[in-house]
Design an enzyme around this catalytic site. Structure first.
Site, short mmCIF file in Angstrom:
data_model
loop_
_atom_site.label_atom_id
_atom_site.label_comp_id
_atom_site.label_asym_id
_atom_site.label_seq_id
_atom_site.Cartn_x
_atom_site.Cartn_y
_atom_site.Cartn_z
N GLU A 269 0.85 -1.19 0.00
CA GLU A 269 0.00 0.00 0.00
C GLU A 269 0.88 1.23 0.00
O GLU A 269 2.06 1.16 0.35
CB GLU A 269 -0.88 0.02 1.27
CG GLU A 269 -2.12 -0.82 1.14
CD GLU A 269 -2.96 -0.84 2.42
OE1 GLU A 269 -2.51 -0.32 3.45
OE2 GLU A 269 -4.05 -1.41 2.35
N HIS B 126 -10.38 9.70 5.22
CA HIS B 126 -10.10 8.80 4.09
C HIS B 126 -10.55 9.51 2.82
O HIS B 126 -11.62 10.12 2.79
CB HIS B 126 -10.87 7.49 4.26
CG HIS B 126 -10.34 6.40 3.38
ND1 HIS B 126 -10.59 6.36 2.03
CD2 HIS B 126 -9.55 5.34 3.65
CE1 HIS B 126 -9.98 5.31 1.50
NE2 HIS B 126 -9.33 4.67 2.47
N ARG C 274 -2.51 10.13 2.26
CA ARG C 274 -3.96 10.18 2.39
C ARG C 274 -4.48 11.61 2.64
O ARG C 274 -5.47 12.02 2.06
CB ARG C 274 -4.32 9.31 3.59
CG ARG C 274 -5.65 8.69 3.52
CD ARG C 274 -5.77 7.71 4.65
NE ARG C 274 -5.59 6.35 4.17
CZ ARG C 274 -5.83 5.27 4.91
NH1 ARG C 274 -6.25 5.41 6.14
NH2 ARG C 274 -5.66 4.08 4.42
N HIS D 243 -12.38 9.04 9.14
CA HIS D 243 -12.09 7.60 9.05
C HIS D 243 -11.52 7.05 10.35
O HIS D 243 -11.90 5.97 10.79
CB HIS D 243 -11.11 7.40 7.91
CG HIS D 243 -10.72 5.99 7.62
ND1 HIS D 243 -11.66 5.02 7.34
CD2 HIS D 243 -9.51 5.39 7.55
CE1 HIS D 243 -11.03 3.87 7.11
NE2 HIS D 243 -9.74 4.07 7.25
N ARG E 125 -1.66 8.29 10.63
CA ARG E 125 -1.51 6.83 10.73
C ARG E 125 -1.14 6.21 9.40
O ARG E 125 -1.74 6.52 8.36
CB ARG E 125 -2.82 6.22 11.23
CG ARG E 125 -2.80 4.72 11.36
CD ARG E 125 -4.13 4.22 11.88
NE ARG E 125 -5.21 4.54 10.96
CZ ARG E 125 -5.57 3.78 9.94
NH1 ARG E 125 -4.95 2.64 9.69
NH2 ARG E 125 -6.56 4.14 9.16
C1 SIN Z 1 -8.29 1.40 3.22
O1 SIN Z 1 -8.53 0.24 2.94
O2 SIN Z 1 -8.13 2.27 2.38
C2 SIN Z 1 -8.22 1.78 4.68
C3 SIN Z 1 -7.17 1.04 5.36
C4 SIN Z 1 -6.76 1.74 6.61
O3 SIN Z 1 -7.35 2.76 6.95
O4 SIN Z 1 -5.81 1.30 7.25
#
Ligand code: SIN
Length: 522
Positions: A114, A230, A276, A337, A372
């Site tokens: 990720e 998010h 993010r 989020h 985070r």
């Molecule tokens: C996501 O799947 O985009 C969120 C994952 C996360 O907030 O750790």
């Protein structure tokens, strides 16, 4: 009212609460778990992204630590992050032992990557159903272990009562049938506060009342200004704000405005895979600039079968709105989020109050700093949950570190209004509009004034009366706003348009503590 006997009380049934309960049982304790809704309802089951752990051949806890530190923008508690990343592989082994069916390739757990992770280290289960798979396995084990679970049971108040732990006031979810437990250890694993925002990826139960209850009891609260937004939840009038995982963009989906223009390429060199907070702010800007209520996630360039294998839950959800991501644009908006701050704890979950522990999203260890790293939150619930379970058998007199800046917050006495859907809706709009992705002093002051007004209606008339859900929502919301007003800089998830840069003097945590009520003059 007589006091009932008090075994370790675990409040909340997400990953942290379930895991603490199970480990307590294995360590020979007899916990009671209470949850304000059904056992299976928690934020955990909505987690799509996965769980991070350095278990790949080219990975190490040190690399995971470095990624966590750099995401946290100068505020990560390095010791907490070292604990998180070094204990992660052992906690994954526990999940395997509890029967979590992680996705595999050729018999090996498969690892995804990720944004902001330097290695392939994200474990998934059921594609985008990781949280649900973990929750189901832990819940099954909890029931098999015979752990006492009381559903629809709400913690109303904690009263500090010496070294053994606080006295806990419980009631049913309608506010009736109050029961007072004898002083004993209490673990708050009540999750975050995302649903206090008008736009939220969280279920409606995520109202942050663990923070309000601990604050009222005199507990130290830290880092509340850091709410992670998010970038992409599903947007349609009247539809739930279903998360569209970041992994969608990881697979190659791009963002377009309503004119079909790809706007992230002009914002950041990593375009849609920028941090993010950068993506969320860019979308927010685009929505304000165009006056269109959403932007669009375009996955039409990706193979259909890949999308349906990798994101089965999302594709199923979209199909109920007649959308197929391989063919249709997905309308999205940012949403609150994750609550980075919360009840301040040390590395073993001790809060500033004897016998009160916290872990998971409601706790603030400093492990995430100001932002985070994706997929570190399920992990946090396990790693710090394990440490709490071990401490429960061996109470110690530790506590969280002193914050760099302490703000004392007075609590008004109020008219005791327990609930009011219109006022809850007003809180959600206030937070979204003025304590959201982009903040200013004027907006924060105005939100605080309105939240104080709601607090005066909702706070209990006498300090010993348990607060209702409205008072807790107003209080948690006002703690977020107060911390955001105090931090006159932009860092990580906290962005102030009037202070758009990071300031070195703010490389410290903000703590919030209840001001002592003024002594009455006769
Ligand atoms: C996501 O799947 O985009 C969120 C994952 C996360 O907030 O750790």
């Amino acid at each position: 009212m007589p006091e009932s006997s008090h075994r370790p009380l675990i409040v909340g049934s997400g990953i942290a609460g379930l895991y603490v309960a199970l480990r307590c049982r294995e360590l020979g304790l007899r916990p009671t778990m209470v949850t304000k809704s059904r056992l299976e309802e928690s934020n955990t089951k909505y987690a799509q992204g996965g769980i991070a752990a350095a278990i790949g051949p080219d990975d190490s806890p040190t690399l995971h630590l470095e990624d966590t530190l750099s995401a946290g923008d100068g505020l990560v508690n390095r010791d907490a992050a070292r604990v998180l990343t070094s204990e992660a592989p052992a906690r994954i082994a526990d999940l395997v032992r509890y029967g979590v069916p992680f996705d595999t390739v050729d018999g090996q757990i498969s690892l995804g990557r990720e944004a902001a992770h330097s290695r392939f280290r994200i474990l998934h289960a059921g594609g985008d159903a990781t949280g649900l798979s973990i929750e189901e396995a832990l819940r099954r084990r909890t029931l098999e272990a015979g752990i006492e679970v009381r559903e629809r049971t709400v913690l109303r108040r904690l009263e500090p009562a010496g070294r053994d732990g606080p006295r806990a006031y419980l009631s049913d979810d309608l506010g009736g049938g109050t029961e007072i437990l004898a002083p004993g250890p209490v673990v708050l694993a009540t999750g975050g506060a995302g649903s206090l925002y008008r736009q939220s990826s969280n279920p409606s139960i995520a109202t942050g009342e663990g923070v309000a209850i601990a604050f009222r009891a005199g507990g130290l609260i830290t880092d509340m200004e850091f709410i992670q937004f998010h970038p992409t939840v599903f947007w349609r009038e009247g539809a739930p704000r279903f998360l569209i995982t970041e992994a969608f963009r990881g697979e190659g989906a791009v963002l377009r405005n309503d004119a079909g223009e790809r706007f992230m390429t002009t914002v950041h060199r990593d375009a849609e895979l920028a941090p993010r907070d950068v993506v969320a702010r860019a979308i927010d800007r685009e929505i304000h600039r165009t006056g269109h209520p959403c932007v669009y996630l375009d996955a039409t360039g990706l193979p259909r079968d890949r999308l349906f294998v990798r994101f089965p839950s999302i594709c199923r959800f979209l199909s109920t709105y007649g959308l197929d991501p391989s063919r249709d644009m997905i309308p999205v908006t940012p949403a609150a989020h994750y609550m980075i701050g919360g009840i301040s704890t040390d590395l073993d979950g001790h809060t500033s109050l004897p016998g009160l522990y916290a872990c998971g999203e409601v706790a603030s260890t400093g492990v995430h700093g100001a932002n985070r790293l994706a997929s570190n939150s399920l992990l946090e619930g396990l790693v710090f949950g394990e440490r709490v379970a071990r401490q429960l058998g061996h109470p110690a007199a530790h506590g969280p570190p002193a914050p760099g800046r302490l703000v004392r917050v007075p609590l008004p006495s109020g008219a005791g209004r327990r609930d009011d859907p219109e006022l809850v809706s007003e809180i959600r709009s206030l937070l979204w509009d003025d304590v959201g992705i982009v903040r200013t002093a004027d907006g924060l002051r105005s939100a605080l004034r309105d939240l104080d007004r709601i607090g005066r209606l909702a706070e209990p008339g006498r300090p010993d009366d348990p607060a209702g859900p409205l008072a807790n929502a107003a209080l948690t919301a006002s703690l977020i706003a107060r911390a955001a007003l105090t931090r006159t800089e932009s860092r990580g998830a906290h962005y102030r348009a009037d202070f758009p840069r990071r300031r070195p003097e703010w490389r410290r945590h903000i703590g919030l503590l209840r001001a002592k009520p003024a002594a009455r003059s006769n």
